[in-house]
Design a protein around this motif. Structure first.
Motif, PDB file in Angstrom:
ATOM      1  N   UNK A 318      -2.679  65.159  26.101  1.00  0.00           N
ATOM      2  CA  UNK A 318      -3.327  63.896  26.466  1.00  0.00           C
ATOM      3  C   UNK A 318      -3.903  63.207  25.234  1.00  0.00           C
ATOM      4  N   UNK A 319      -4.271  63.987  24.208  1.00  0.00           N
ATOM      5  CA  UNK A 319      -4.906  63.455  23.002  1.00  0.00           C
ATOM      6  C   UNK A 319      -4.186  64.020  21.780  1.00  0.00           C
ATOM      7  N   UNK A 320      -3.148  63.353  21.349  1.00  0.00           N
ATOM      8  CA  UNK A 320      -2.317  63.872  20.258  1.00  0.00           C
ATOM      9  C   UNK A 320      -2.911  63.615  18.877  1.00  0.00           C
ATOM     10  N   UNK A 321      -3.866  62.689  18.786  1.00  0.00           N
ATOM     11  CA  UNK A 321      -4.515  62.398  17.508  1.00  0.00           C
ATOM     12  C   UNK A 321      -5.876  63.090  17.488  1.00  0.00           C
ATOM     13  N   UNK A 322      -5.975  64.118  16.644  1.00  0.00           N
ATOM     14  CA  UNK A 322      -7.180  64.943  16.640  1.00  0.00           C
ATOM     15  C   UNK A 322      -7.762  65.018  15.231  1.00  0.00           C
ATOM     16  N   UNK A 323      -9.074  64.837  15.137  1.00  0.00           N
ATOM     17  CA  UNK A 323      -9.735  64.825  13.825  1.00  0.00           C
ATOM     18  C   UNK A 323     -10.924  65.780  13.843  1.00  0.00           C
ATOM     19  N   UNK A 324     -10.909  66.726  12.916  1.00  0.00           N
ATOM     20  CA  UNK A 324     -11.984  67.709  12.786  1.00  0.00           C
ATOM     21  C   UNK A 324     -13.069  67.179  11.851  1.00  0.00           C
ATOM     22  N   UNK A 325     -14.318  67.537  12.140  1.00  0.00           N
ATOM     23  CA  UNK A 325     -15.428  67.191  11.243  1.00  0.00           C
ATOM     24  C   UNK A 325     -16.512  68.249  11.358  1.00  0.00           C
ATOM     25  N   UNK A 326     -17.243  68.405  10.295  1.00  0.00           N
ATOM     26  CA  UNK A 326     -18.457  69.233  10.275  1.00  0.00           C
ATOM     27  C   UNK A 326     -19.596  68.316   9.861  1.00  0.00           C
ATOM     28  N   UNK A 327     -20.738  68.467  10.476  1.00  0.00           N
ATOM     29  CA  UNK A 327     -21.884  67.617  10.167  1.00  0.00           C
ATOM     30  C   UNK A 327     -22.969  68.454   9.498  1.00  0.00           C
ATOM     31  N   UNK A 328     -22.966  68.532   8.158  1.00  0.00           N
ATOM     32  CA  UNK A 328     -24.019  69.281   7.458  1.00  0.00           C
ATOM     33  C   UNK A 328     -25.363  68.564   7.594  1.00  0.00           C
ATOM     34  N   UNK A 329     -26.411  69.291   7.292  1.00  0.00           N
ATOM     35  CA  UNK A 329     -27.736  68.687   7.285  1.00  0.00           C
ATOM     36  C   UNK A 329     -27.912  67.836   6.038  1.00  0.00           C
ATOM     37  N   UNK A 330     -28.796  66.864   6.136  1.00  0.00           N
ATOM     38  CA  UNK A 330     -29.077  65.985   5.015  1.00  0.00           C
ATOM     39  C   UNK A 330     -29.651  66.795   3.854  1.00  0.00           C
ATOM     40  N   UNK A 331     -29.161  66.522   2.652  1.00  0.00           N
ATOM     41  CA  UNK A 331     -29.622  67.268   1.480  1.00  0.00           C
ATOM     42  C   UNK A 331     -31.119  67.114   1.260  1.00  0.00           C
ATOM     43  N   UNK A 332     -31.674  65.992   1.684  1.00  0.00           N
ATOM     44  CA  UNK A 332     -33.106  65.778   1.536  1.00  0.00           C
ATOM     45  C   UNK A 332     -33.956  66.675   2.423  1.00  0.00           C
ATOM     46  N   UNK A 333     -33.318  67.327   3.398  1.00  0.00           N
ATOM     47  CA  UNK A 333     -34.043  68.221   4.299  1.00  0.00           C
ATOM     48  C   UNK A 333     -33.936  69.682   3.890  1.00  0.00           C
ATOM     49  N   UNK A 334     -33.342  69.950   2.738  1.00  0.00           N
ATOM     50  CA  UNK A 334     -33.228  71.322   2.274  1.00  0.00           C
ATOM     51  C   UNK A 334     -34.627  71.944   2.159  1.00  0.00           C
ATOM     52  N   UNK A 335     -34.777  73.133   2.684  1.00  0.00           N
ATOM     53  CA  UNK A 335     -36.075  73.795   2.689  1.00  0.00           C
ATOM     54  C   UNK A 335     -36.809  73.662   4.002  1.00  0.00           C
ATOM     55  N   UNK A 336     -36.407  72.724   4.840  1.00  0.00           N
ATOM     56  CA  UNK A 336     -37.016  72.616   6.161  1.00  0.00           C
ATOM     57  C   UNK A 336     -36.463  73.711   7.072  1.00  0.00           C
ATOM     58  N   UNK A 337     -37.188  74.004   8.116  1.00  0.00           N
ATOM     59  CA  UNK A 337     -36.745  74.983   9.095  1.00  0.00           C
ATOM     60  C   UNK A 337     -35.902  74.262  10.139  1.00  0.00           C
ATOM     61  N   UNK A 338     -34.596  74.308   9.964  1.00  0.00           N
ATOM     62  CA  UNK A 338     -33.687  73.579  10.853  1.00  0.00           C
ATOM     63  C   UNK A 338     -32.949  74.581  11.740  1.00  0.00           C
ATOM     64  N   UNK A 339     -31.724  74.943  11.383  1.00  0.00           N
ATOM     65  CA  UNK A 339     -30.948  75.919  12.132  1.00  0.00           C
ATOM     66  C   UNK A 339     -30.002  76.612  11.175  1.00  0.00           C
ATOM     67  N   UNK A 340     -29.580  77.818  11.542  1.00  0.00           N
ATOM     68  CA  UNK A 340     -28.586  78.510  10.727  1.00  0.00           C
ATOM     69  C   UNK A 340     -27.165  78.106  11.107  1.00  0.00           C
ATOM     70  N   UNK A 341     -27.030  77.092  11.964  1.00  0.00           N
ATOM     71  CA  UNK A 341     -25.744  76.495  12.320  1.00  0.00           C
ATOM     72  C   UNK A 341     -25.903  74.976  12.273  1.00  0.00           C
TER      73      UNK A 341
END
Length: 350
Positions: A318-341
């Protein structure tokens, strides 16, 4: 040979509307089906395709819950029917987040909706709707969370405007009273665009290698595989397009290279057990296949994906055009307690 198991453009049309309203009177009908939107918006969303995401938000609770449960934590991992947190000696306790930490997570949720056009997010390690609302603040319906006392739950964030039906927990995935059930939802129920989704958070600790090893996490994961296969096989027999999303706690790129083995009830690996063409049509495509690993931030300890999205052949056709993406955290938030995923995204277009 492995033996088979025994065991919304249409919304704009009158007949599809009647079917949807009829379905709303059965099962677990939800206000999210038609409230707050016009039929045209739901129809156009489906016509444009479907964008799926999965995100383990690592022990997401309200501050009040974290404080209350942290004061009476248990030495061992709580069972599913226990409202408690672990404080196992030598292991990092569940995170305590500041308001700024939660705001940073909310910006990721906002990017899912606005930058990536995500329609639905399969959630893991979220303590229900109230906890999820801290991060998914506007434009989402938070629903279908499993009925589990343990704060680590699975459920969904569904974009406003998409009709849906919760199908109840896949309780059989809790194979020992301490593992996690699956959350099951149908989008666009009763229409030609109908798709069924299962959010899972499988047993951790057996990331690679055969499941028949003498190692308790592998034994638990081995028990969970036939439960998912039964769900997959039933959807294939029904002719319903579907997807599996979540934290599989498994390096599926390696797992997919090896056969499931001859015993359906005690497989050696996951992917070939689920994608075995038995019944005919039981074939799964994987979002991360062939994709380079993208870390969530500079401190990401993972090197391979364990979060993934798997779709069946019907949904793929049904959906032959497929695009993968990963959404990293903003570099400015490095050091914050976010998630390990961080989120994995798969955009499916006609």
């Amino acid at each position: 040979m492995r033996q088979p198991r025994s065991a919304a453009s249409a919304l704009a049309a009158t007949f599809a509307l009647i079917a949807t309203l009829a379905l709303a009177s059965t099962g677990q009908a939800h206000a999210g089906w038609l409230s707050g939107i016009g039929l045209g918006s739901a129809a156009s969303a489906s016509a444009d395709g479907l964008t799926l995401a999965t995100w383990n938000v690592e022990w997401l609770m309200t501050p009040q819950t974290r404080t209350a449960l942290g004061a009476t934590c248990t030495a061992q991992q709580p069972r599913s029917d226990q409202r408690a947190l672990p404080c196992t000696p030598g292991r990092t306790p569940p995170p305590e987040r500041t308001a700024a930490d939660v705001d940073a997570l909310a910006r990721t949720a906002q990017a899912l909706r606005h930058a990536h056009g995500v329609d639905v997010v399969a959630l893991q390690e979220v303590d229900g709707t109230e906890a999820a609302r801290q991060v998914f603040r506007q434009g989402w319906r938070l629903d279908c969370f499993v009925q589990r006392q343990h704060p680590q739950k699975v459920g969904f964030a569904i974009r406003d405007g998409i009709p849906y039906r919760c199908n109840g927990d896949l309780q059989a995935l809790d194979v020992d009273g301490g593992t996690r059930s699956g959350a099951d939802v149908t989008l666009w129920p009763g229409t030609r665009q109908e798709v069924r989704l299962l959010s899972v958070h499988l047993k951790s600790g057996c990331f690679t290698g055969k499941l028949d090893r003498n190692f308790p996490p592998c034994a638990r994961l081995r028990q969970q595989v036939p439960v998912v296969e039964a769900w997959v096989d039933q959807r294939v027999r029904e002719g319903v397009a579907f997807a599996l999303l979540g934290d599989f706690n498994r390096h599926l790129d390696k797992d997919a290279r090896y056969p499931a083995g001859p015993d359906e009830a005690a497989p050696f690996n996951l992917i070939q057990a689920w994608s075995d063409h038995n019944p005919p049509g039981a074939e799964l495509l994987r979002a991360t296949e062939g994709e380079r690993y993208i870390g969530c931030d500079a401190e990401d300890r993972h090197k391979q994906y364990i979060d993934d999205i798997l779709i069946d052949r019907k949904l793929a056709d049904r959906h032959k055009n497929r695009r993968f993406a990963r959404l990293p955290f903003d570099a400015g938030d490095l050091g914050r307690t976010l998630s390990d995923h961080c989120p994995v995204i798969w955009s499916l277009k006609p």
